[in-house]
Enzyme design. Structure first.
Site, short mmCIF file in Angstrom:
data_model
loop_
_atom_site.label_atom_id
_atom_site.label_comp_id
_atom_site.label_asym_id
_atom_site.label_seq_id
_atom_site.Cartn_x
_atom_site.Cartn_y
_atom_site.Cartn_z
CG HIS A 156 -1.68 -1.25 1.44
ND1 HIS A 156 -2.85 -1.56 0.80
CD2 HIS A 156 -1.37 -2.31 2.21
CE1 HIS A 156 -3.25 -2.76 1.20
NE2 HIS A 156 -2.36 -3.25 2.05
CB SER A 277 14.26 21.51 -15.36
OG SER A 277 13.53 22.72 -15.51
CE LYS A 283 12.43 18.88 -11.75
NZ LYS A 283 11.01 18.99 -12.04
CD GLU A 290 9.48 11.31 -15.33
OE1 GLU A 290 8.59 12.02 -15.77
OE2 GLU A 290 10.48 11.77 -14.76
#
Ligand code: ARG
Length: 457
Positions: A156, A277, A283, A290
């Site tokens: 979970h 970025s 970043k 992804e």
């Protein structure tokens, strides 16, 4: 010129032609179409349609064409031929003249395309098998390097019990091992040749189809001509293999994205598979992962698309079936890319052990241990579970770990608790105790690692 001009007095509408033509994607079958044609020319000798000398001339021209195509496959795209079968025949006729016009005797594009695509699938399947194995090897290498890297395991998405990074790696080895076995299984059914089934009813020449199948490297020839020209189960199976494996890869990607998040910070990804970025200089984004996660979608789409295309199709061949290729090519290319990319991500991955251990120590991941400790002292598990729940509430109230509570505080929940509770609550003890087959104990993980290594050697 099209292969079927005789019956027509009007040329095809330009818009219809571009709607109908498949060369722009089936050019990828050039090699298979040529190899299939060489085998067919040999079969035609056995039934007296071609002389040995004619066959040799055809084979020589086809071999030459194969080299041309190998050197510059995209050059095919400059042609306005309808499909790869028309293109190969045209080029052959350009090379050997009228003799080239004999090659299509007794053959149809229906058995031809079915054969070409199966040959392509076999080739692609072996490349996929090796990529699936390579990724398993990369996972085992990562497991070996991180045998004792303790981290929280989750259910979970809540910290549940401590595991090791090696154990996590081996979980994905298992998924990929099943993907591998699905591919091997697919190959068994795929390995039968439709060549010599003609348009739908079989070829009118008494060709030994099993021998022909053998020349093409198939185990045997198919049993029913109607089925053979309209069967695309192998496309469905490969797409389904790809779809399942991409689900695995997307979960792999998601786990690592999570481990890489600022919140977890369990791992550091290599600069080689991350990007920056344009706005925020600090970043470092996990783009490779992804994209693996994201590309899962189009592969599921290809499987669904093909299922729906085939649903309700009457026997035998219908042009609908030309829709099999683009989705298949794209899905298998995508799967292969993602397998390679996942291995590349693992190559440069660093596990931040101290941070992982610290996280494993938080979140009451050893609460089950305390319950087991009480069970060992005669308290029924359900009751022990309740007692530990209360202890956890108290620990949370004090902002401490369970093992940071004083003995007297613990004894307030159960008098059977003694000093020996502390070693039982240690991370090492949590791991060590899970020593049944498949568990996270160091010996089990070492055993599983060795077994995986053996299997992949
Ligand atoms: N381009 C076609 C395909 O991919 C080849 C088979 C054409 N057969 C036919 N009867 N028109 O399916």
């Amino acid at each position: 010129m099209a292969l079927w001009g005789g019956r027509f007095s009007q040329a095809a509408d330009r818009r219809f032609k571009s709607f109908n033509d498949s060369l722009r994607f089936d050019y990828r079958l050039a090699e298979q179409d040529i190899i299939g044609s060489v085998a067919w020319s040999k079969a035609l000798v056995t039934v007296g349609v071609l002389t040995v000398e004619e066959q040799l001339r055809l084979e020589e021209a086809l071999s030459f064409l194969l080299e041309e195509v190998g050197a510059a496959p995209e050059s095919i795209l400059a042609s306005d031929a309808e499909d790869i079968h028309s293109w190969v025949e045209q080029r052959l006729i350009e090379k050997v003249g009228d003799l080239g016009k004999k090659l299509h005797t007794g053959r149809s594009r229906n058995d031809q395309v079915a054969t070409d695509l199966k040959l392509w699938c076999k080739m692609q399947l072996s490349e996929l098998l090796s990529a699936v194995r390579q990724l398993q090897i990369a996972l085992v290498v990562t497991a070996v390097a991180n045998q004792d890297a303790v981290m929280p395991g989750y259910t979970h998405l809540q910290r549940a019990q401590p595991v090791t990074f090696a154990h996590w790696c081996l979980a994905y080895v298992e998924m990929l091992a099943r993907d591998e076995s699905r591919l091997q299984d697919t190959l068994k059914r795929l390995d039968v040749s439709p060549l010599g089934c003609g348009a739908l009813a079989g070829t009118a020449y008494p060709i030994d189809r099993d021998q022909l199948a053998g020349w093409l490297g198939f185990a045997t020839a198919t049993r029913n001509s109607l089925d053979s020209v309209s069967d695309r189960d192998h496309v469905l199976e490969l797409l389904s293999n790809a779809a399942i494996s991409m689900v695995h890869l997307s979960r792999f990607a998601e786990d690592l994205i999570l481990f890489n998040s600022g919140e977890a910070a369990f791992i550091e990804l290599s600069d080689r598979v991350t990007s920056g970025s344009s706005l925020m200089p600090q970043k470092k984004n996990p783009d490779a992962l992804e994209l693996i996660r994201g590309k899962c979608g189009r592969v599921q789409g290809a499987l669904t698309g093909m299922m729906v295309t085939l649903k309700g199709l009457p026997l035998a061949y219908n042009k609908d079936m030309q829709e099999d290729k683009e989705g298949l090519f794209d899905a298998l290319d995508t799967w292969l890319d993602c397998l390679h990319m996942a291995a590349l991500v693992l190559e440069g991955l660093q596990v931040k052990r101290a941070r992982c251990r610290e996280a494993a120590q938080q979140g009451y991941a050893n609460a089950t241990e305390l319950a087991d400790y009480l069970v060992a002292r005669g308290i029924p598990f359900r009751e022990a579970h309740h007692i530990v729940g209360e202890a956890v509430v108290e620990a949370i109230r004090q902002g401490k770990a369970l093992e940071a509570l004083e003995l007297a505080e613990l004894q307030a929940f159960s008098p059977v608790i003694g000093d020996d509770v502390y070693p039982a609550l240690s991370l090492q003890s949590c791991l060590d105790k899970r020593s049944a087959k498949g568990g996270v104990s160091p010996q089990q993980v070492a055993l599983a690692t060795a077994e995986a290594k053996n299997r992949l050697a």
